[in-house]
Design an enzyme around this catalytic site. Structure first.
Site, PDB file in Angstrom:
ATOM      1  CG  ASP A  91      14.678   1.007  43.255  1.00 16.48           C
ATOM      2  OD1 ASP A  91      14.027   1.322  42.246  1.00 16.48           O
ATOM      3  OD2 ASP A  91      14.927   1.794  44.168  1.00 16.48           O
ATOM      4  CG  ASP A 294      21.986  -0.301  45.768  1.00 16.11           C
ATOM      5  OD1 ASP A 294      21.476   0.776  46.116  1.00 16.11           O
ATOM      6  OD2 ASP A 294      21.546  -1.395  46.149  1.00 16.11           O
ATOM      7  CB  CYS A 336      43.155   8.574  42.657  1.00 13.09           C
ATOM      8  SG  CYS A 336      41.458   8.667  42.031  1.00 13.09           S
ATOM      9  CB  CYS A 338      39.482  10.637  39.509  1.00 13.96           C
ATOM     10  SG  CYS A 338      40.037  11.896  40.678  1.00 13.96           S
ATOM     11  CB  CYS A 341      43.801  12.123  41.704  1.00 10.55           C
ATOM     12  SG  CYS A 341      42.731  12.129  43.166  1.00 10.55           S
ATOM     13  CG  HIS A 368      38.368  11.249  44.341  1.00 12.68           C
ATOM     14  ND1 HIS A 368      39.676  10.860  44.136  1.00 12.68           N
ATOM     15  CD2 HIS A 368      38.072  10.944  45.640  1.00 12.68           C
ATOM     16  CE1 HIS A 368      40.157  10.350  45.268  1.00 12.68           C
ATOM     17  NE2 HIS A 368      39.206  10.392  46.195  1.00 12.68           N
TER      18      HIS A 368
HETATM   19 ZN   LIG Z   1      40.891  10.809  42.458  1.00  9.98          ZN
END
Ligand SMILES: [Zn+2]
Length: 399
Positions: A91, A294, A336, A338, A341, A368
Site C-alpha cells: 500500500d 485485503d 478444516c 489447519c 483442526c 485457522h
Molecule cells: Zn482450522
C-alpha cells in the site's frame, strides 16, 4: 493487461481469473493476507503459501519508518528480506498517515509503544502535522522526527521494496468529513495519481504494476467521476478506498456503482477492495465484481482468540476466550485442514491457550482463520469456473 478473466457468473458481476505479476500469478477472486511489517504475524512464508495464498500485502508506511526502505532494498527487496518469493502488493502509506490525522487510528498504529511506561517517556506519538498539495507532513511514531510523505516518496519507497503491485498515494477520507472536504480531497488525490504515475514511468522498477485508487466517499457522483478518472489514467489496476459508508448496505451500494463505471472498456483492469474482509463482505464483494481483497480482520481476530467458523448467524465467528469453552471437548471445526483442526485440538485447549496469552494459541488461530478464508475464496472461485456461483454463495451464507 495483467488480468486474464477465465469465467464470468451469468447472474452477477462475479468473475474468476488470473492476475499475472513479476513473481507469479494470483488466482482470483482472492483474499490477500496482511504482512504489515514484513511478516504475516506468527506464520512463516511457507505456511502462508501452504494455506493456498498466492499474494501478501506489505505496509509501506511502517516499513519505510522501520527498518527503512533503503535497508530492505539492500537486503533483496521485500521478497528477499522476508523470504517470500510470490507476489507482493504494497500500500502507499496514505491510509496509515491519514489515520493519524483523521482520528480513526489504524489498528496497526495502536501497536506503537505508549508514551509513558513506568513513569518514563518512551516513543513519541505519531501525528499528522499538515496536509499540503506537496504531500503530508507528519511526526514519526518511531523516533519523533518530522517527515514529509509526498506521492513521489511513496512511489520511491515502494520501488525500493520491489513490490509486484504498488498503490498510488491517496488521501483516505474518513466517514465523518463533509461533502466539500471530500470533493477537495478527491481532486487532490487525482492530482497525486498523476504525479505517482509520472514518477513511476520514469523511475519505477520494470514489471511493477501500479494501481490507482478511487475515492469520493459515499457520494455517488464523486465516486463515479473518480472511477472514470482513475480508469482512464493508464494505471494497471483499480483499488477502491476511503469511506464506503456507515453500514454494509451502503458499502455494497457504493462498491456497486463504482464497479459499474469500471465495466465496458475498462473491464479488464483488476479491481481491489481495500480493507474489507468480513465473510459476508467477501461473498458480496465477489458478486459485485471485486477480484482481490485485503484486511487485518482474520489475523487480528485470531491473535485475540476469535476463530472463523461456519456460523453465518454469529457473523462466522466464535470467541474462544469466553468461559463457555473452558471445558469443551468440541473440536474447532469439521473439514478444516489447519493444524488445530487436523489434530482435533479441543476448544477447551484453544480457549486455555488464548486466556493464557500463549504464542501457540495465537499462531494456531491465525492459521485457522487464514485457512478458513483461503477455502472460502477457493470455493467461490471454483464455483464461478463451474457455473455454480449462485448456489455456492447461498450455501456459504447458510441459505
Ligand atoms: Zn482450522
Amino acid at each position: 493487461m495483467a488480468l486474464t478473466i477465465e469465467a464470468r457468473d451469468r447472474a452477477t458481476k462475479a468473475r474468476a481469473g488470473s492476475l499475472r505479476t513479476a513473481h507469479g500469478d494470483v488466482r482470483t477472486p482472492a483474499f490477500v493476507p496482511l504482512a504489515t511489517k514484513a511478516t504475516v504475524r506468527g506464520l512463516l512464508p511457507a505456511e502462508v503459501k501452504a494455506l493456498g495464498y498466492d499474494m501478501v500485502l506489505g505496509n509501506t508506511f511502517h516499513l519505510m519508518l522501520n527498518p527503512g526502505a533503503d535497508l530492505i532494498e539492500r537486503l533483496g527487496g521485500l521478497h528477499g528480506f522476508m523470504g517470500w518469493d510470490g507476489p507482493i502488493v504494497t500500500d502507499s502509506g496514505g491510509f496509515q498517515v491519514f489515520s493519524m490525522g483523521h482520528g480513526t487510528v489504524a489498528d496497526e498504529i495502536k501497536s506503537r509503544p505508549s508514551r509513558v511506561r513506568n513513569g518514563e517517556s518512551v516513543a513519541p506519538e505519531g501525528a499528522i502535522l499538515s496536509i499540503e498539495e506537496q504531500g503530508v507532513c507528519f511526526r514519526s511514531y518511531v523516533d519523533g522526527s518530522e517527515r514529509l510523505l509526498a506521492p513521489e516518496d511513496s512511489m520511491a519507497a515502494q520501488a525500493s521494496l520491489h513490490s509486484d503491485i504498488a498503490l498510488v498515494f491517496d488521501e483516505c477520507t474518513p466517514f465523518h468529513v463533509d461533502r466539500a472536504y471530500t470533493e477537495r480531497s478527491t481532486e487532490r488525490t487525482h492530482r497525486w495519481l498523476t504525479r505517482c504515475l509520472d514518477w513511476h514511468a520514469e523511475h519505477g522498477p520494470a514489471g511493477q504494476l501500479v494501481y490507482g485508487i478511487v475515492q469520493g466517499g459515499v457520494y455517488r457522483d464523486m465516486r463515479r467521476a473518480s472511477a472514470r478518472v482513475v480508469a482512464a489514467s493508464g494505471c494497471d489496476g483499480i483499488a477502491i478506498g476511503g469511506s464506503l459508508g456507515a453500514e454494509k448496505a451502503q458499502m455494497y451500494e457504493v462498491v456497486g456503482y463504482t464497479v459499474a463505471e469500471l465495466c465496458g472498456e475498462h473491464e479488464r483492469l483488476p479491481r481491489h477492495l481495500l480493507g474489507i474482509g468480513d465473510v459476508d463482505d467477501l461473498i458480496r464483494g465477489v458478486e459485485l465484481g471485486i477480484d482481490t481483497f485485503d484486511c487485518a480482520m482474520p489475523t487480528r481476530l485470531g491473535r485475540h482468540g476469535t476463530a472463523l467458523v461456519d456460523d453465518p448467524k454469529n457473523r462466522w465467528r466464535v470467541d474462544l476466550t469466553k468461559s463457555v469453552w473452558r471445558d469443551s471437548e468440541q473440536p474447532l471445526m469439521e473439514g478444516c485442514a489447519c493444524q488445530a483442526c487436523a489434530t482435533g485440538l479441543s476448544r477447551a485447549y484453544l480457549s486455555y491457550l488464548m486466556r493464557s496469552s500463549e504464542l501457540t494459541g495465537m499462531r494456531l488461530l491465525t492459521e485457522h482463520n487464514l485457512a478458513f478464508l483461503a477455502r472460502l475464496m477457493a470455493d467461490l472461485r471454483g464455483a464461478i469456473l463451474d457455473g455454480q456461483f449462485s448456489e455456492m454463495a447461498a450455501t456459504l451464507r447458510g441459505e
